[in-house]
Design a protein around this motif. Sequence first.
Motif, PDB file in Angstrom:
ATOM      1  N   VAL A   6       0.835  -1.207   0.000  1.00 16.38           N
ATOM      2  CA  VAL A   6       0.000   0.000   0.000  1.00 16.38           C
ATOM      3  C   VAL A   6       0.869   1.255   0.000  1.00 16.38           C
ATOM      4  N   LEU A   7       1.945   1.219   0.789  1.00 19.15           N
ATOM      5  CA  LEU A   7       2.820   2.383   0.895  1.00 19.15           C
ATOM      6  C   LEU A   7       3.850   2.458  -0.229  1.00 19.15           C
ATOM      7  N   LYS A   8       3.831   1.461  -1.125  1.00 24.68           N
ATOM      8  CA  LYS A   8       4.735   1.423  -2.280  1.00 24.68           C
ATOM      9  C   LYS A   8       6.199   1.471  -1.855  1.00 24.68           C
ATOM     10  N   VAL A   9       6.522   0.696  -0.819  1.00 27.71           N
ATOM     11  CA  VAL A   9       7.877   0.676  -0.272  1.00 27.71           C
ATOM     12  C   VAL A   9       8.875   0.165  -1.306  1.00 27.71           C
ATOM     13  N   ALA A  10       8.554  -0.925  -2.001  1.00 30.60           N
ATOM     14  CA  ALA A  10       9.477  -1.496  -2.982  1.00 30.60           C
ATOM     15  C   ALA A  10       9.763  -0.498  -4.106  1.00 30.60           C
ATOM     16  N   GLU A  11       8.727   0.202  -4.564  1.00 27.57           N
ATOM     17  CA  GLU A  11       8.918   1.187  -5.626  1.00 27.57           C
ATOM     18  C   GLU A  11       9.833   2.313  -5.169  1.00 27.57           C
ATOM     19  N   GLU A  12       9.644   2.764  -3.945  1.00 27.89           N
ATOM     20  CA  GLU A  12      10.467   3.851  -3.424  1.00 27.89           C
ATOM     21  C   GLU A  12      11.916   3.405  -3.272  1.00 27.89           C
ATOM     22  N   ARG A  13      12.119   2.179  -2.768  1.00 27.45           N
ATOM     23  CA  ARG A  13      13.482   1.671  -2.637  1.00 27.45           C
ATOM     24  C   ARG A  13      14.155   1.557  -4.004  1.00 27.45           C
ATOM     25  N   ALA A  14      13.434   1.072  -4.997  1.00 31.73           N
ATOM     26  CA  ALA A  14      14.000   0.951  -6.354  1.00 31.73           C
ATOM     27  C   ALA A  14      14.354   2.329  -6.908  1.00 31.73           C
ATOM     28  N   ARG A  15      13.490   3.294  -6.632  1.00 27.50           N
ATOM     29  CA  ARG A  15      13.759   4.661  -7.116  1.00 27.50           C
ATOM     30  C   ARG A  15      14.999   5.230  -6.450  1.00 27.50           C
ATOM     31  N   GLU A  16      15.119   4.998  -5.130  1.00 29.96           N
ATOM     32  CA  GLU A  16      16.293   5.492  -4.390  1.00 29.96           C
ATOM     33  C   GLU A  16      17.562   4.795  -4.857  1.00 29.96           C
ATOM     34  N   ASP A  17      17.499   3.482  -5.107  1.00 26.62           N
ATOM     35  CA  ASP A  17      18.662   2.747  -5.565  1.00 26.62           C
ATOM     36  C   ASP A  17      19.116   3.253  -6.939  1.00 26.62           C
ATOM     37  N   GLY A  18      18.165   3.568  -7.789  1.00 23.45           N
ATOM     38  CA  GLY A  18      18.489   4.074  -9.115  1.00 23.45           C
ATOM     39  C   GLY A  18      19.092   5.471  -9.069  1.00 23.45           C
TER      40      GLY A  18
END
Length: 62
Positions: A47-59
């Motif tokens: 719901v909080l889109k944690v995986a998407e945020e982590r991927a964005r930060e890693d990129g």
Amino acid sequence: MTRVAPVGGTAVQDHVALAEIELCGDLIIAASAAHEDRLSLESIDEVLKVAEERAREDGAGG
């Protein structure tokens, strides 16, 4: 006598607070739609889109 906000647009928006309110709303909706007593940690992360945020930060960081 009733006071109203001036027409000049002096209202201040706190974008961080608005984002937090939106996330809380998303969690409330997910919790009310859940078929279990509680949301799993995985569901909360989704719901909080944690995986998407982590991927964005890693990129952005690498």
